[in-house]
Scaffold this active site. Structure first.
Site, PDB file in Angstrom:
ATOM      1  N   SER A  64       0.833  -1.201   0.000  1.00 40.77           N
ATOM      2  CA  SER A  64       0.000   0.000   0.000  1.00 40.77           C
ATOM      3  C   SER A  64       0.870   1.255   0.000  1.00 40.77           C
ATOM      4  CB  SER A  64      -0.963   0.012   1.195  1.00 40.77           C
ATOM      5  OG  SER A  64      -0.262  -0.113   2.412  1.00 40.77           O
ATOM      6  N   PHE A  87       5.976  -3.129  11.674  1.00 40.34           N
ATOM      7  CA  PHE A  87       6.099  -1.810  11.048  1.00 40.34           C
ATOM      8  C   PHE A  87       4.821  -1.382  10.337  1.00 40.34           C
ATOM      9  CE2 PHE A  87      10.537  -3.470  10.704  1.00 40.34           C
ATOM     10  CZ  PHE A  87      11.187  -2.487  11.422  1.00 40.34           C
ATOM     11  N   SER A 113       6.610   6.084  18.164  1.00 42.59           N
ATOM     12  CA  SER A 113       7.156   7.329  17.626  1.00 42.59           C
ATOM     13  C   SER A 113       7.300   8.362  18.730  1.00 42.59           C
ATOM     14  CB  SER A 113       6.185   7.848  16.566  1.00 42.59           C
ATOM     15  OG  SER A 113       6.516   9.166  16.188  1.00 42.59           O
ATOM     16  N   THR A 137       6.356  11.092  18.424  1.00 43.05           N
ATOM     17  CA  THR A 137       5.135  11.899  18.334  1.00 43.05           C
ATOM     18  C   THR A 137       4.176  11.591  19.489  1.00 43.05           C
ATOM     19  OG1 THR A 137       3.616  12.771  16.659  1.00 43.05           O
ATOM     20  CG2 THR A 137       3.729  10.416  16.826  1.00 43.05           C
ATOM     21  N   TYR A 193      -2.593  10.464  13.842  1.00 38.70           N
ATOM     22  CA  TYR A 193      -1.529   9.466  13.676  1.00 38.70           C
ATOM     23  C   TYR A 193      -0.876   9.148  15.027  1.00 38.70           C
ATOM     24  CZ  TYR A 193       3.195   7.791  12.835  1.00 38.70           C
ATOM     25  OH  TYR A 193       4.375   7.077  12.904  1.00 38.70           O
ATOM     26  N   LYS A 223      -0.624   5.590  17.505  1.00 35.01           N
ATOM     27  CA  LYS A 223       0.594   4.994  18.077  1.00 35.01           C
ATOM     28  C   LYS A 223       0.431   4.817  19.590  1.00 35.01           C
ATOM     29  CE  LYS A 223       2.723   4.138  14.494  1.00 35.01           C
ATOM     30  NZ  LYS A 223       3.155   2.798  14.150  1.00 35.01           N
ATOM     31  N   TYR A 260      10.729   6.003  17.822  1.00 32.91           N
ATOM     32  CA  TYR A 260      11.697   6.545  16.871  1.00 32.91           C
ATOM     33  C   TYR A 260      11.618   8.064  16.863  1.00 32.91           C
ATOM     34  CZ  TYR A 260      10.534   2.025  14.548  1.00 32.91           C
ATOM     35  OH  TYR A 260      10.245   0.732  14.227  1.00 32.91           O
ATOM     36  N   ARG A 271      15.171  18.966  15.089  1.00 31.87           N
ATOM     37  CA  ARG A 271      14.754  17.580  15.283  1.00 31.87           C
ATOM     38  C   ARG A 271      15.981  16.699  15.514  1.00 31.87           C
ATOM     39  NH1 ARG A 271      10.789  20.065  15.360  1.00 31.87           N
ATOM     40  NH2 ARG A 271       8.812  19.740  14.264  1.00 31.87           N
TER      41      ARG A 271
HETATM   42  P1  NAD Z   1       6.415   2.969   5.183  1.00 28.68           P
HETATM   43  O1  NAD Z   1       5.092   3.471   4.747  1.00 28.68           O
HETATM   44  O2  NAD Z   1       7.575   3.141   4.279  1.00 28.68           O
HETATM   45  O3  NAD Z   1       6.306   1.400   5.546  1.00 28.68           O
HETATM   46  C1  NAD Z   1       5.138   0.829   6.037  1.00 28.68           C
HETATM   47  C2  NAD Z   1       4.859  -0.411   5.202  1.00 28.68           C
HETATM   48  O4  NAD Z   1       3.678  -1.055   5.709  1.00 28.68           O
HETATM   49  C3  NAD Z   1       4.588  -0.084   3.730  1.00 28.68           C
HETATM   50  O5  NAD Z   1       5.417  -0.901   2.921  1.00 28.68           O
HETATM   51  C4  NAD Z   1       3.114  -0.438   3.540  1.00 28.68           C
HETATM   52  O6  NAD Z   1       2.864  -0.946   2.247  1.00 28.68           O
HETATM   53  C5  NAD Z   1       2.905  -1.478   4.626  1.00 28.68           C
HETATM   54  N1  NAD Z   1       1.527  -1.589   5.103  1.00 28.68           N
HETATM   55  C6  NAD Z   1       0.724  -0.603   5.581  1.00 28.68           C
HETATM   56  N2  NAD Z   1      -0.448  -1.113   5.935  1.00 28.68           N
HETATM   57  C7  NAD Z   1      -0.402  -2.456   5.692  1.00 28.68           C
HETATM   58  C8  NAD Z   1      -1.316  -3.521   5.852  1.00 28.68           C
HETATM   59  N3  NAD Z   1      -2.558  -3.322   6.317  1.00 28.68           N
HETATM   60  N4  NAD Z   1      -0.921  -4.773   5.526  1.00 28.68           N
HETATM   61  C9  NAD Z   1       0.334  -5.003   5.045  1.00 28.68           C
HETATM   62  N5  NAD Z   1       1.238  -4.025   4.865  1.00 28.68           N
HETATM   63  C10 NAD Z   1       0.867  -2.757   5.188  1.00 28.68           C
HETATM   64  O7  NAD Z   1       6.723   3.615   6.609  1.00 28.68           O
HETATM   65  P2  NAD Z   1       8.055   3.588   7.468  1.00 28.68           P
HETATM   66  O8  NAD Z   1       8.611   4.960   7.454  1.00 28.68           O
HETATM   67  O9  NAD Z   1       8.915   2.457   7.078  1.00 28.68           O
HETATM   68  O10 NAD Z   1       7.452   3.357   8.905  1.00 28.68           O
HETATM   69  C11 NAD Z   1       7.411   2.069   9.491  1.00 28.68           C
HETATM   70  C12 NAD Z   1       6.764   2.153  10.867  1.00 28.68           C
HETATM   71  O11 NAD Z   1       7.499   3.052  11.671  1.00 28.68           O
HETATM   72  C13 NAD Z   1       5.329   2.676  10.852  1.00 28.68           C
HETATM   73  O12 NAD Z   1       4.604   1.969  11.836  1.00 28.68           O
HETATM   74  C14 NAD Z   1       5.480   4.119  11.256  1.00 28.68           C
HETATM   75  O13 NAD Z   1       4.315   4.608  11.891  1.00 28.68           O
HETATM   76  C15 NAD Z   1       6.635   4.031  12.234  1.00 28.68           C
HETATM   77  N6  NAD Z   1       7.367   5.294  12.374  1.00 28.68           N
HETATM   78  C16 NAD Z   1       7.903   5.869  11.260  1.00 28.68           C
HETATM   79  C17 NAD Z   1       8.580   7.071  11.368  1.00 28.68           C
HETATM   80  C18 NAD Z   1       9.150   7.742  10.153  1.00 28.68           C
HETATM   81  O14 NAD Z   1       9.493   8.906  10.233  1.00 28.68           O
HETATM   82  N7  NAD Z   1       9.327   7.072   9.021  1.00 28.68           N
HETATM   83  C19 NAD Z   1       8.726   7.670  12.627  1.00 28.68           C
HETATM   84  C20 NAD Z   1       8.187   7.046  13.738  1.00 28.68           C
HETATM   85  C21 NAD Z   1       7.499   5.848  13.598  1.00 28.68           C
HETATM   86  C1  UD1 Z   2       6.639  14.552  11.155  1.00 27.58           C
HETATM   87  C2  UD1 Z   2       5.334  14.312  11.866  1.00 27.58           C
HETATM   88  C3  UD1 Z   2       5.578  13.339  13.002  1.00 27.58           C
HETATM   89  C4  UD1 Z   2       6.225  12.066  12.477  1.00 27.58           C
HETATM   90  C5  UD1 Z   2       7.515  12.433  11.738  1.00 27.58           C
HETATM   91  C6  UD1 Z   2       8.232  11.278  11.152  1.00 27.58           C
HETATM   92  C7  UD1 Z   2       4.072  16.391  11.569  1.00 27.58           C
HETATM   93  C8  UD1 Z   2       3.454  17.562  12.242  1.00 27.58           C
HETATM   94  N1  UD1 Z   2       4.793  15.578  12.356  1.00 27.58           N
HETATM   95  O1  UD1 Z   2       7.546  15.047  12.116  1.00 27.58           O
HETATM   96  O2  UD1 Z   2       4.362  13.025  13.639  1.00 27.58           O
HETATM   97  O3  UD1 Z   2       6.516  11.179  13.541  1.00 27.58           O
HETATM   98  O4  UD1 Z   2       7.188  13.345  10.686  1.00 27.58           O
HETATM   99  O5  UD1 Z   2       7.526  10.748  10.063  1.00 27.58           O
HETATM  100  O6  UD1 Z   2       3.896  16.177  10.378  1.00 27.58           O
HETATM  101  N2  UD1 Z   2      10.165  20.956   7.179  1.00 27.58           N
HETATM  102  C9  UD1 Z   2      10.317  22.017   6.302  1.00 27.58           C
HETATM  103  N3  UD1 Z   2       9.951  21.851   4.998  1.00 27.58           N
HETATM  104  C10 UD1 Z   2       9.426  20.678   4.525  1.00 27.58           C
HETATM  105  C11 UD1 Z   2       9.277  19.595   5.432  1.00 27.58           C
HETATM  106  C12 UD1 Z   2       9.641  19.783   6.750  1.00 27.58           C
HETATM  107  O7  UD1 Z   2      10.782  23.089   6.686  1.00 27.58           O
HETATM  108  O8  UD1 Z   2       9.095  20.598   3.318  1.00 27.58           O
HETATM  109  C13 UD1 Z   2      10.612  21.126   8.580  1.00 27.58           C
HETATM  110  C14 UD1 Z   2       9.521  20.943   9.604  1.00 27.58           C
HETATM  111  O9  UD1 Z   2       8.853  22.131   9.875  1.00 27.58           O
HETATM  112  C15 UD1 Z   2      10.340  20.426  10.791  1.00 27.58           C
HETATM  113  C16 UD1 Z   2      11.482  19.640  10.148  1.00 27.58           C
HETATM  114  O10 UD1 Z   2      11.578  20.130   8.820  1.00 27.58           O
HETATM  115  O11 UD1 Z   2      10.891  21.478  11.523  1.00 27.58           O
HETATM  116  C17 UD1 Z   2      11.244  18.149  10.107  1.00 27.58           C
HETATM  117  O12 UD1 Z   2       9.981  17.895   9.488  1.00 27.58           O
HETATM  118  P1  UD1 Z   2       9.502  16.418   9.117  1.00 27.58           P
HETATM  119  O13 UD1 Z   2      10.575  15.712   8.385  1.00 27.58           O
HETATM  120  O14 UD1 Z   2       8.172  16.536   8.450  1.00 27.58           O
HETATM  121  O15 UD1 Z   2       9.364  15.685  10.521  1.00 27.58           O
HETATM  122  P2  UD1 Z   2       8.560  16.161  11.833  1.00 27.58           P
HETATM  123  O16 UD1 Z   2       7.813  17.401  11.624  1.00 27.58           O
HETATM  124  O17 UD1 Z   2       9.539  16.118  12.954  1.00 27.58           O
END
Ligand code: NAD
Ligand code: UD1
Length: 341
Positions: A35, A81, A125, A127, A149, A153, A177, A231
């Site tokens: 997805s 994940f 997260s 968050t 979101y 979590k 994370y 961040r």
């Molecule tokens: P991502 O979207 O790249 O990976 C998630 C994967 O899950 C995708 O490949 C998607 O196809 C799959 N998926 C979603 N729903 C599904 C379902 N119902 N059945 C099977 N597969 C499904 O995201 P990511 O950045 O790799 O994040 C992984 C995890 O880490 C998530 O739970 C996310 O909330 C958490 N997380 C991510 C971040 C971030 O900044 N990337 C930060 C904190 C927490």
């Molecule tokens: C966002 C999510 C957070 C999530 C995290 C990781 C929001 C409000 N928060 O966090 O819940 O856990 O992603 O997926 O969306 N920025 C710019 N220009 C851009 C994009 C971002 O200036 O085009 C700035 C933002 O204002 C921030 C920093 O870059 O200060 C990081 O942003 P981003 O990568 O989106 O992560 P978070 O906001 O920390």
């Protein structure tokens, strides 16, 4: 060596963790429904790990499919994940987010319970902390997510705490994370968002490679050293190795634990832009824009508990992060989908 089921295995963090688990000698079964990821990831994983990935194309909300997977593979631990992760979209589609992120989690736990699997690593997260009461965030910081979101979590954490409280054999690693960025050093896998990137680093990468004309920096009037948001950016391979440490701890004699996975220090948006310019050798055009609603000015992790409990800490700095991101982006300017089948 244990058999680890990764849900969301072809996603950004899942694919990197797959490589790290294999490198540590574990057996991996991946599940994803694509997805938010591309099947091409599996070809890249085959090349990187030197063996054909064991993979099931399934939706984690489908109890029947989960049952078949657990019966077929005999799983020792699950790293979960699979979830939706876009903050803005979560406000527009809350029911889809609760169904996938909370409903999907419950379905995975039920399948584990039915098949005697009791070790769970959860992708939480930073968050979940919300508005900082103090910084850096420790794991004891109050939990008060500011968006749907984040609520999914926090609810996921609650579901798992209640399950663990009901069954002494259940062990959960809650991994909170901070901001995962960068790519595998090979440049073969990396972050490949669909549409316009929501997050900073993939947006900067697409400006560097010429897919987007400029970055909008959301706010330059925060109370931070240079006025832009701060961040805790953590290299995705450091994060992946944190998962290996968590799995090994759970399969050893650690009980349930909660740890931040971050570096322990913060960087501003302008720090990221400058580091990316150094790594890519290209100028990153940017303009200042109004603050993004819902953004916090600054936060970063207290990363000491993970070091103490897991003997793990982030090793790669911002220059390595940007160099690895740039290698991925420049080798794959259009991401995975552009790869011919
Ligand atoms: P991502 O979207 O790249 O990976 C998630 C994967 O899950 C995708 O490949 C998607 O196809 C799959 N998926 C979603 N729903 C599904 C379902 N119902 N059945 C099977 N597969 C499904 O995201 P990511 O950045 O790799 O994040 C992984 C995890 O880490 C998530 O739970 C996310 O909330 C958490 N997380 C991510 C971040 C971030 O900044 N990337 C930060 C904190 C927490
Ligand atoms: C966002 C999510 C957070 C999530 C995290 C990781 C929001 C409000 N928060 O966090 O819940 O856990 O992603 O997926 O969306 N920025 C710019 N220009 C851009 C994009 C971002 O200036 O085009 C700035 C933002 O204002 C921030 C920093 O870059 O200060 C990081 O942003 P981003 O990568 O989106 O992560 P978070 O906001 O920390």
């Amino acid at each position: 060596m244990a058999k680890i089921l990764l849900t969301g295995a072809t996603g950004y963090i899942g694919s990197h963790t797959w490589v790290a688990l294999k490198a540590a000698g574990h057996d991996v079964v991946g599940v994803d429904n694509f997805s938010n990821s591309a099947p091409e990831v599996l070809n890249r994983l085959a090349a990187l790990t030197g063996s054909a990935p064991t993979f099931e194309n399934a939706d984690i909300c489908d109890a029947g499919a989960l049952k078949r997977i657990f019966v077929r593979h005999g799983v020792d631990a699950v790293v979960h994940f699979a979830a939706f992760k876009a903050v803005g979209e979560s406000a527009a589609k809350p029911l889809e987010y609760y169904r996938n992120n909370v409903g999907g989690l419950v379905a995975v736990c039920q399948a584990m319970q039915q098949h005697g699997c009791r070790h769970f690593v959860f992708s939480s997260s930073a968050t979940v902390y919300g508005e900082p009461v103090f910084l850096p965030y420790t794991e004891a910081h109050p939990l008060s997510p500011m968006n749907v979101y984040g609520q999914t979590k926090l609810m996921g954490e609650q579901v798992l705490r209640d399950w663990a409280a009901s069954d002494a054999a259940v062990r959960v690693a809650f991994l909170r994370y901070f901001n995962p960025v960068g790519a595998h050093e090979s440049g073969q896998i990396g972050e490949d968002p669909r549409g316009v990137p929501n997050n900073l680093m993939p947006f900067v990468a697409q400006v560097a490679v010429g897919r987007r004309p400029h970055l909008s920096i959301f706010g330059n009037d925060y109370e931070t050293p240079d006025g832009t948001g701060v961040r805790d950016y953590i290299h995705v391979m450091d994060l992946a190795e944190g998962h290996v440490a968590a799995v090994d701890a759970l399969l050893g004699d650690a009980g349930t634990f909660t740890v931040n996975l971050g570096t322990g220090s913060g960087q501003s948006v302008l720090d990221v832009v400058k580091a990316y310019e150094r790594a890519s050798g290209r100028p990153i055009a940017y303009q200042f824009s109004p603050r993004r609603p819902g953004d916090l000015p600054a936060y970063w992790a207290d990363a000491s508990l993970a070091k103490q409990l897991l003997h793990w800490e982030a090793r790669r700095g911002l220059d390595t992060i940007c160099a690895d991101s740039w290698r991925w982006q420049s080798l794959n300017p259009q991401g995975f989908e552009a790869t011919p089948a």
